[in-house]
Design an enzyme around this catalytic site. Structure first.
Site, mmCIF file in Angstrom:
data_model
loop_
_atom_site.group_PDB
_atom_site.id
_atom_site.type_symbol
_atom_site.label_atom_id
_atom_site.label_comp_id
_atom_site.label_asym_id
_atom_site.label_seq_id
_atom_site.Cartn_x
_atom_site.Cartn_y
_atom_site.Cartn_z
ATOM 1 N N GLY A 251 -4.512 -0.890 2.304
ATOM 2 C CA GLY A 251 -4.835 -0.195 3.220
ATOM 3 C C GLY A 251 -5.774 0.949 2.379
ATOM 4 O O GLY A 251 -6.343 0.798 1.558
ATOM 5 N N SER A 252 -5.582 2.277 2.930
ATOM 6 C CA SER A 252 -6.801 3.199 2.398
ATOM 7 C C SER A 252 -5.917 3.896 1.107
ATOM 8 O O SER A 252 -4.632 3.774 0.939
ATOM 9 C CB SER A 252 -6.856 4.238 3.489
ATOM 10 O OG SER A 252 -5.655 4.872 3.590
ATOM 11 N N GLY A 256 -2.166 4.943 0.003
ATOM 12 C CA GLY A 256 -1.853 4.128 -1.147
ATOM 13 C C GLY A 256 -1.278 4.985 -2.228
ATOM 14 O O GLY A 256 -0.190 4.854 -2.754
ATOM 15 N N GLU A 273 -3.617 -2.713 -2.808
ATOM 16 C CA GLU A 273 -5.067 -3.083 -2.545
ATOM 17 C C GLU A 273 -5.508 -1.853 -1.648
ATOM 18 O O GLU A 273 -5.317 -1.965 -0.543
ATOM 19 C CB GLU A 273 -5.340 -4.494 -1.724
ATOM 20 C CG GLU A 273 -4.341 -5.647 -2.577
ATOM 21 C CD GLU A 273 -5.343 -6.004 -3.641
ATOM 22 O OE1 GLU A 273 -6.644 -5.452 -3.608
ATOM 23 O OE2 GLU A 273 -4.996 -6.706 -4.551
ATOM 24 N N CYS A 307 -12.905 -4.358 3.571
ATOM 25 C CA CYS A 307 -12.718 -3.328 2.187
ATOM 26 C C CYS A 307 -13.945 -3.449 1.153
ATOM 27 O O CYS A 307 -14.081 -2.821 0.390
ATOM 28 C CB CYS A 307 -11.570 -3.148 1.625
ATOM 29 S SG CYS A 307 -10.935 -5.223 1.495
HETATM 30 N N1 NAD Z 1 -8.290 -3.828 -1.156
HETATM 31 C C1 NAD Z 1 -7.916 -4.562 -0.169
HETATM 32 O O1 NAD Z 1 -7.481 -5.745 -0.276
HETATM 33 C C2 NAD Z 1 -8.090 -3.971 1.205
HETATM 34 C C3 NAD Z 1 -7.935 -5.021 2.278
HETATM 35 C C4 NAD Z 1 -8.003 -4.507 3.613
HETATM 36 C C5 NAD Z 1 -8.161 -3.138 3.886
HETATM 37 N N2 NAD Z 1 -8.292 -2.226 2.869
HETATM 38 C C6 NAD Z 1 -8.632 -0.835 3.029
HETATM 39 O O2 NAD Z 1 -7.705 -0.359 4.176
HETATM 40 C C7 NAD Z 1 -8.341 0.573 4.922
HETATM 41 C C8 NAD Z 1 -8.290 0.468 6.537
HETATM 42 O O3 NAD Z 1 -7.021 0.020 7.011
HETATM 43 P P1 NAD Z 1 -6.283 1.274 7.800
HETATM 44 O O4 NAD Z 1 -7.402 2.267 8.295
HETATM 45 O O5 NAD Z 1 -5.379 0.549 8.505
HETATM 46 O O6 NAD Z 1 -5.467 2.300 6.455
HETATM 47 P P2 NAD Z 1 -4.435 2.930 6.507
HETATM 48 O O7 NAD Z 1 -4.111 3.245 5.074
HETATM 49 O O8 NAD Z 1 -4.591 4.082 7.352
HETATM 50 O O9 NAD Z 1 -3.224 1.995 7.041
HETATM 51 C C9 NAD Z 1 -2.742 0.694 6.496
HETATM 52 C C10 NAD Z 1 -1.394 0.691 6.774
HETATM 53 O O10 NAD Z 1 -0.512 1.872 6.165
HETATM 54 C C11 NAD Z 1 0.460 2.163 7.351
HETATM 55 N N3 NAD Z 1 0.481 3.587 6.789
HETATM 56 C C12 NAD Z 1 -0.329 4.741 7.386
HETATM 57 N N4 NAD Z 1 0.187 5.874 6.688
HETATM 58 C C13 NAD Z 1 1.517 5.444 6.197
HETATM 59 C C14 NAD Z 1 2.475 6.104 5.762
HETATM 60 N N5 NAD Z 1 2.745 7.387 5.453
HETATM 61 N N6 NAD Z 1 3.578 5.434 5.353
HETATM 62 C C15 NAD Z 1 3.553 4.273 5.328
HETATM 63 N N7 NAD Z 1 2.781 3.451 5.812
HETATM 64 C C16 NAD Z 1 1.808 4.125 6.251
HETATM 65 C C17 NAD Z 1 -0.537 1.824 8.446
HETATM 66 O O11 NAD Z 1 0.442 2.106 9.525
HETATM 67 C C18 NAD Z 1 -0.961 0.716 8.197
HETATM 68 O O12 NAD Z 1 0.035 -0.330 8.447
HETATM 69 C C19 NAD Z 1 -9.680 0.698 4.450
HETATM 70 O O13 NAD Z 1 -9.690 1.800 3.229
HETATM 71 C C20 NAD Z 1 -9.986 -0.473 3.600
HETATM 72 O O14 NAD Z 1 -11.039 -0.444 2.696
HETATM 73 C C21 NAD Z 1 -8.305 -2.793 1.693
HETATM 74 N N1 LIG Z 2 -10.263 -9.460 4.510
HETATM 75 C C1 LIG Z 2 -10.836 -9.025 3.214
HETATM 76 C C2 LIG Z 2 -10.062 -7.915 2.645
HETATM 77 C C3 LIG Z 2 -10.672 -6.514 3.008
HETATM 78 O O1 LIG Z 2 -10.722 -6.061 4.162
HETATM 79 C C4 LIG Z 2 -11.318 -10.151 2.293
HETATM 80 O O2 LIG Z 2 -10.304 -10.571 1.797
HETATM 81 O O3 LIG Z 2 -12.400 -10.287 2.265
#
Ligand code: NAD
Ligand SMILES: N[C@@H](CC=O)C(=O)O
Length: 507
Positions: A251-252, A256, A273, A307
């Site tokens: 996630g973000s 994280g 991630e 991402c």
């Molecule tokens: N590096 C990678 O492999 C990868 C892959 C996919 C997405 N991402 C990143 O994810 C982000 C997009 O996803 P998003 O908007 O859902 O991110 P987000 O961080 O808002 O949410 C991700 C997950 O975390 C949960 N979450 C949010 N706040 C929380 C808390 N306080 N405690 C526990 N869980 C919590 C959300 O409900 C969701 O399930 C982008 O920044 C993207 O780059 C990274």
């Molecule tokens: N789905 C993506 C991950 C980030 O959003 C990928 O694996 O390429």
């Protein structure tokens, strides 16, 4: 009952008839049982194509998550003893069940994410590729023998699973981010409690239905959907539970960091991630068509919501107009908009109005700093909800104030590309690296020396040289700096979910 008669869960009609409507469920999966939250509350899941409610999903509370963690802990006591080969056959059976139901799963993904059906089929394949990959690794998950310094000692290592893994996943890839994380943890012998994103819980639930059919013992996988309001409490239960040994998060970056800080209090292992902000560099000697196709693949797949999407796009000033013209030519040849259910459509809406607001903010920022729009959205009312067309802006060859742009510090997460000029290779690398995140980067050149030089200089976990896509199960996926810790996929990915134990024998 939905008017189209496909499922009692659907709250609206969709132009798809499920082969197995039972895959559409709104309940949690805990200890092998399908249950509703102890509070009886639900939360809505919207169809991004029209913003209408598609389903009402059970909203698990902190207490419910604690019960799921206990169920996983109990299941671990026997699951950890199951031989690797038996575990492998169960992972195989899960992969086969997903493949056999790929169309229904893709439809669920399209319904809750707004991803065009043809792209959703691709994401189901990408998700099962991970399970196929783990299938090949499970039986190799062994230790080693080590020559001991003492004559009468013999030393070996074994790898053991860690225990309960808590998995938190994002909305933007609701199938592959689950198989890649949950699949690896379970393949390595752990049990899992997974909290999917509130926007896309239906894919996670459907994956659990197929998991149940694969023959795993009860409690090995638990799915606890919860609303955005309940998420912080449920997350806190995961980070503070004594039974959770590893938190795996995608996630973000801000979330994280928060979860990592909480996990540090009890020294839990974490896999992170997180967000990216990929530089995409087109050098003066690049093949314009290859680079344009690379940009379209990297920037516009999933409507710019991954991402690893290109975000900061640098084009050598001598070729910026040629590159712009090639992108403008290729965009309509490559991308097809339309109903997300039409098999020809490969470009769809954003996941929600929140995404639209962010893209609009970046668009206005580019415009206010002199970029001109050459294709796509000008910022007015959209023809249909969340449907931003592929949009291209270009800065003049003299533009120099890149660092003032919002895109320089924040992912756009949408189908908006703005071309910025550069002059020197060193200048492009400096800008690419001048950021706190480092997930993916891309560049295009025909010069082989430059290929090595720039690939080695870019501060990201993944680099695409002459390609716009870098995601594949066989290669380690992950970032450096504030893009995270650990890698998913690749040859060593199961080790992340094991502990090494060294055993010394005295003769
Ligand atoms: N590096 C990678 O492999 C990868 C892959 C996919 C997405 N991402 C990143 O994810 C982000 C997009 O996803 P998003 O908007 O859902 O991110 P987000 O961080 O808002 O949410 C991700 C997950 O975390 C949960 N979450 C949010 N706040 C929380 C808390 N306080 N405690 C526990 N869980 C919590 C959300 O409900 C969701 O399930 C982008 O920044 C993207 O780059 C990274
Ligand atoms: N789905 C993506 C991950 C980030 O959003 C990928 O694996 O390429």
């Amino acid at each position: 009952m939905a008017a189209n008669g496909t499922s009692s869960v659907l709250k609206k009609e969709i132009p798809y008839k499920f082969k197995d409507p039972s895959l559409l469920d709104t309940r949690a999966f805990v200890g092998g049982e399908w249950i509703n939250s102890s509070t009886g509350k639900t939360f809505p899941v919207l169809d991004p194509e029209d913003d209408k409610v598609a389903a009402e999903v059970t909203d698990m509370s902190r207490k419910d998550v604690a019960a799921a963690i206990e169920a996983a802990h109990e299941a671990f006591q026997s699951y950890k003893k199951i031989p690797h080969r038996t575990r492998r056959f169960m992972v195989r059976a899960w992969a086969d069940a997903i493949k056999a139901n790929r169309e229904d799963l893709a439809a669920i993904c399209t319904l809750e994410l707004g991803k065009p059906y043809s792209e959703s089929l691709g994401t189901v394949k990408y998700g099962t590729d991970y399970l196929d990959w783990f299938d090949g690794l499970i039986e190799r998950l062994g230790g080693e023998t080590i020559p001991a310094a003492k004559q009468d000692n013999r030393v070996i290592t074994i790898r053991q699973p860690q225990g309960v893994v808590a998995a938190i996943t994002p909305w933007n890839s609701p199938i592959a981010m689950i198989t890649r994380k949950v699949g690896a943890a379970i393949a390595a012998g752990n049990t899992v409690v997974c909290k999917p994103a509130p926007e896309t819980p239906l894919c996670a639930i459907a994956l659990a239905k197929l998991f149940e059919r694969a023959g795993f013992p009860k409690g090995v996988l638990n799915i606890v959907p919860c609303s955005a309001e309940n998420t912080p409490e449920c997350g806190d239960e995961m980070t503070s539970s004594k039974f959770v040994k590893h938190l795996s998060f995608t996630g973000s970056t801000p979330v994280g960091k928060l979860l990592n800080t909480e996990c540090a209090k009890s020294l839990k292992r974490t896999s992170m991630e997180l967000g990216g902000n990929a530089p995409f560099i087109v050098f003066e000697d690049a093949d314009m068509k290859k680079a344009a196709d690379g940009l379209i693949a990297s920037k516009f797949r999933s409507s710019g919501q991954t991402c690893v999407c290109a975000n900061r796009i640098l084009v050598h000033k001598d070729v910026i107009n040629d590159f712009r013209d090639m992108v403008l030519k290729r965009l309509p040849e490559v991308l097809v908009s339309g109903s997300v259910w039409d098999k020809k459509t490969n470009f769809g809406p954003l996941y929600s109005s929140k995404g639209v607001e962010k893209v609009k903010r970046h668009l206005e920022d580019f415009k206010s700093k002199g970029a001109t729009i050459h294709a796509g959205w000008e910022g007015g009312k959209l023809d249909s909800p969340n449907m931003i067309p592929p949009t291209l802006l270009v800065h003049s060859p003299e533009f120099a104030d890149r660092k003032a742009l919002q895109v320089s510090t924040e992912e756009t997460f949408g189908p908006l590309a703005s071309l910025m000029p550069f002059t020197e290779e060193a200048e492009a690398i400096k800008y690419a690296n001048e950021i706190n995140v480092g997930l993916a980067s891309y560049f295009f050149t025909k010069d082989h020396s430059r290929m090595w030089r720039v690939a080695e200089a870019l501060e990201t976990g993944m680099v695409g040289v002459q390609v716009g896509l870098v995601s594949a199960v066989e290669q380690p996926f992950g970032g450096i700096k504030e893009s995270g810790m650990g890698r998913e996929g690749g040859g060593n990915c199961l080790e992340e979910y094991t502990e090494i134990k060294s055993i010394t024998f005295g003769l």
